[in-house]
Design an enzyme around this catalytic site. Sequence first.
Site, PDB file in Angstrom:
ATOM      1  N   ASP A  17       0.819  -1.224   0.000  1.00  0.00           N
ATOM      2  CA  ASP A  17       0.000   0.000   0.000  1.00  0.00           C
ATOM      3  C   ASP A  17       0.856   1.280   0.000  1.00  0.00           C
ATOM      4  OD1 ASP A  17      -2.108  -1.844   0.411  1.00  0.00           O
ATOM      5  OD2 ASP A  17      -1.936  -1.640   2.589  1.00  0.00           O
ATOM      6  N   GLU A 226     -11.308  -0.004  -3.376  1.00  0.00           N
ATOM      7  CA  GLU A 226     -10.483   0.539  -2.290  1.00  0.00           C
ATOM      8  C   GLU A 226      -9.273   1.235  -2.902  1.00  0.00           C
ATOM      9  OE1 GLU A 226      -9.369  -2.907   0.048  1.00  0.00           O
ATOM     10  OE2 GLU A 226      -8.087  -3.708  -1.522  1.00  0.00           O
TER      11      GLU A 226
END
Length: 323
Positions: A17, A226
């Site tokens: 991420d 997301e």
Amino acid sequence: MASTDIKPLVTHIFTADPSAHVFSGKLYVYPSHDVSTDIKDNDNGDQYAMNDYHVLSMEEVGGPVTDHGVALALEEIPWAGKQLWAPDAATRDGKYYLFFPARDKEGVFRIGVAVSDVPEGPFKPEPEPIEGSFSIDPASFVDDDGEAYLYFGGIWGGQLQCWTSGEFDKAAYSGMEAQSGNALYPKVAKLSKDMLSFDGVVQDVIIFDKEGQPLAASDHDRRFFEAAWMHKYNGKYYFSYSTGDTHYLCYAVGDNPIGPFTYGGRILEPVQGWTTHHSIVEHKGKWYLFHHDTSLSGKNHLRCVKVTEIFYNKDGEIKVTPS
Ligand code: FUB
């Protein structure tokens, strides 16, 4: 180049991420710090059981990468119960802000903020999550006029589908997401001058298709799942995100930070591993896509951050190879 052919930024810890920013000319990456666990993979994402954050930095892409050590740990955050998922960072007026999601002690994802005088931390967390925040994957964006925004949201384990009424509805979790009607919208809120709270209401980030229709919930190849990110290129606002269960990184383009945005295409095909998550940043005149895959471990929850150059064609479309 295939993602598996790109070397991980670091191999001494598992990272995921990546949120990349340039602060004072230097590249900083704010990743999740993946850890081993016996929890079996599930759609709730329980296997992503991270406990702290490290900050990475480098003078340039391809150069040595410094791991600045633990920048924030779960036990330092009074309100957080578990799962320090994808973070992001921003700077304003000489301070640095780390935005991060975590489940609170009741198991509800909220977004917190922690502050430092330096980009690498350590960061001191605020005692409570940002009021009015929910779900996961905060992505901050400071526009050229100094206004700051926080994008967020993630469905399934990220709980965005539990907030359609404005209150947390645990029962809404079981359906994961409705399959008819419009897709669930990611969220955006303006940040206050001190970056510690929302300034105004949380708004929907609406993504239209090229015919002007909001993307449908059944359109799993294009709908938001997301991993929101915002960057500006040539005066246009690029909102990019993951499609989750179809594993694409996509983008949509708008004329202002709030949108609406029009779907623009795919940035990255599925990588090795279930999740895909990214950031886009300009450094020394080149544009880079930071992303992750699981090539270091072969396990969904033990990922490694990578970087590759990206390009824009004359129409402002993002390409992974020059055209
Ligand atoms: O790292 C945990 C979660 O996996 C992130 O919050 C999502 O974006 C996905 O990458």
